[in-house]
Motif scaffolding. Sequence first.
Motif, PDB file in Angstrom:
ATOM      1  N   MET A   1      70.433  84.305  66.400  1.00 27.42           N
ATOM      2  CA  MET A   1      69.712  83.708  65.286  1.00 27.42           C
ATOM      3  C   MET A   1      68.475  84.557  64.976  1.00 27.42           C
ATOM      4  O   MET A   1      67.686  84.859  65.861  1.00 27.42           O
ATOM      5  N   LYS A   2      68.342  84.947  63.729  1.00 26.95           N
ATOM      6  CA  LYS A   2      67.207  85.754  63.301  1.00 26.95           C
ATOM      7  C   LYS A   2      66.091  84.841  62.783  1.00 26.95           C
ATOM      8  O   LYS A   2      66.346  83.938  61.996  1.00 26.95           O
ATOM      9  N   ILE A   3      64.874  85.117  63.234  1.00 27.34           N
ATOM     10  CA  ILE A   3      63.713  84.340  62.793  1.00 27.34           C
ATOM     11  C   ILE A   3      62.991  85.155  61.720  1.00 27.34           C
ATOM     12  O   ILE A   3      62.673  86.327  61.931  1.00 27.34           O
ATOM     13  N   SER A   4      62.726  84.529  60.589  1.00 24.85           N
ATOM     14  CA  SER A   4      62.078  85.229  59.479  1.00 24.85           C
ATOM     15  C   SER A   4      60.589  85.419  59.738  1.00 24.85           C
ATOM     16  O   SER A   4      59.970  84.711  60.530  1.00 24.85           O
ATOM     17  N   GLY A   5      60.033  86.384  59.038  1.00 27.66           N
ATOM     18  CA  GLY A   5      58.591  86.611  59.111  1.00 27.66           C
ATOM     19  C   GLY A   5      57.806  85.412  58.625  1.00 27.66           C
ATOM     20  O   GLY A   5      56.747  85.075  59.165  1.00 27.66           O
ATOM     21  N   ARG A   6      58.349  84.737  57.624  1.00 26.29           N
ATOM     22  CA  ARG A   6      57.701  83.546  57.086  1.00 26.29           C
ATOM     23  C   ARG A   6      57.648  82.452  58.153  1.00 26.29           C
ATOM     24  O   ARG A   6      56.634  81.798  58.342  1.00 26.29           O
ATOM     25  N   ALA A   7      58.747  82.273  58.877  1.00 18.34           N
ATOM     26  CA  ALA A   7      58.780  81.256  59.938  1.00 18.34           C
ATOM     27  C   ALA A   7      57.806  81.604  61.055  1.00 18.34           C
ATOM     28  O   ALA A   7      57.122  80.723  61.594  1.00 18.34           O
ATOM     29  N   LEU A   8      57.725  82.889  61.392  1.00 24.87           N
ATOM     30  CA  LEU A   8      56.772  83.314  62.421  1.00 24.87           C
ATOM     31  C   LEU A   8      55.334  83.069  61.965  1.00 24.87           C
ATOM     32  O   LEU A   8      54.496  82.614  62.750  1.00 24.87           O
ATOM     33  N   ALA A   9      55.056  83.372  60.700  1.00 22.24           N
ATOM     34  CA  ALA A   9      53.712  83.143  60.160  1.00 22.24           C
ATOM     35  C   ALA A   9      53.365  81.658  60.160  1.00 22.24           C
ATOM     36  O   ALA A   9      52.240  81.264  60.469  1.00 22.24           O
ATOM     37  N   GLN A  10      54.348  80.829  59.824  1.00 20.53           N
ATOM     38  CA  GLN A  10      54.135  79.383  59.825  1.00 20.53           C
ATOM     39  C   GLN A  10      53.868  78.890  61.245  1.00 20.53           C
ATOM     40  O   GLN A  10      52.943  78.103  61.479  1.00 20.53           O
ATOM     41  N   ALA A  11      54.663  79.342  62.205  1.00 23.17           N
ATOM     42  CA  ALA A  11      54.483  78.929  63.595  1.00 23.17           C
ATOM     43  C   ALA A  11      53.139  79.414  64.141  1.00 23.17           C
ATOM     44  O   ALA A  11      52.448  78.681  64.858  1.00 23.17           O
ATOM     45  N   ALA A  12      52.755  80.646  63.781  1.00 20.93           N
ATOM     46  CA  ALA A  12      51.471  81.178  64.242  1.00 20.93           C
ATOM     47  C   ALA A  12      50.313  80.350  63.689  1.00 20.93           C
ATOM     48  O   ALA A  12      49.364  80.025  64.410  1.00 20.93           O
ATOM     49  N   LEU A  13      50.388  79.991  62.400  1.00 23.36           N
ATOM     50  CA  LEU A  13      49.338  79.166  61.810  1.00 23.36           C
ATOM     51  C   LEU A  13      49.311  77.788  62.467  1.00 23.36           C
ATOM     52  O   LEU A  13      48.244  77.257  62.761  1.00 23.36           O
ATOM     53  N   GLY A  14      50.490  77.231  62.730  1.00 22.15           N
ATOM     54  CA  GLY A  14      50.547  75.940  63.408  1.00 22.15           C
ATOM     55  C   GLY A  14      49.913  76.005  64.779  1.00 22.15           C
ATOM     56  O   GLY A  14      49.122  75.136  65.161  1.00 22.15           O
ATOM     57  N   GLY A  15      50.227  77.042  65.536  1.00 24.58           N
ATOM     58  CA  GLY A  15      49.627  77.212  66.861  1.00 24.58           C
ATOM     59  C   GLY A  15      48.128  77.408  66.779  1.00 24.58           C
ATOM     60  O   GLY A  15      47.365  76.839  67.580  1.00 24.58           O
ATOM     61  N   PHE A  16      47.684  78.193  65.806  1.00 26.47           N
ATOM     62  CA  PHE A  16      46.255  78.414  65.593  1.00 26.47           C
ATOM     63  C   PHE A  16      45.539  77.091  65.306  1.00 26.47           C
ATOM     64  O   PHE A  16      44.471  76.814  65.863  1.00 26.47           O
TER      65      PHE A  16
END
Length: 143
Positions: A1-16
């Motif tokens: 399963m490939k994770i998109s850059g958008r999903a990574l950015a969303q997860a990073a903001l959520g973690g932040f």
Amino acid sequence: MKISGRALAQAALGGFLVYAGVSHLTVARQEFQAQVPSWFPADPDVVVLASGAVEIGLGAALLTAWHQPNRARVGMVAAAFFVAVFPGNIAQFTEHRDGFGLDTDTKRAVRLVFQPVLVGWALGATGAIGATRASLRREKPQT
């Protein structure tokens, strides 16, 4: 399963946001009080605690909202939150209040530039603008 850059950015903001919210409630409580404007008609500690709880909630929502339209809604709310707290950053600058190592006007001014970046991050990572435009196109009455 490939994770998109958008999903990574969303997860990073959520973690932040979760991290920042927990910091509001614990180790950085006094530092965050420096960002509460002196003119704001509430106890700075209450404002810091409330905004920390909101940040934790927004972060958790960003970490779990992976499908539209919820993803876009969460992004819009997060962006609105960043806009709502911006007066605190401005107050920290204009009132010359130290906090988080922002101990000069230059450092506080540079900090102001990053709030619009957070707004853009929330909107971009969640596809909020595109999803909202698509939704509005679907809702237009046929003429």
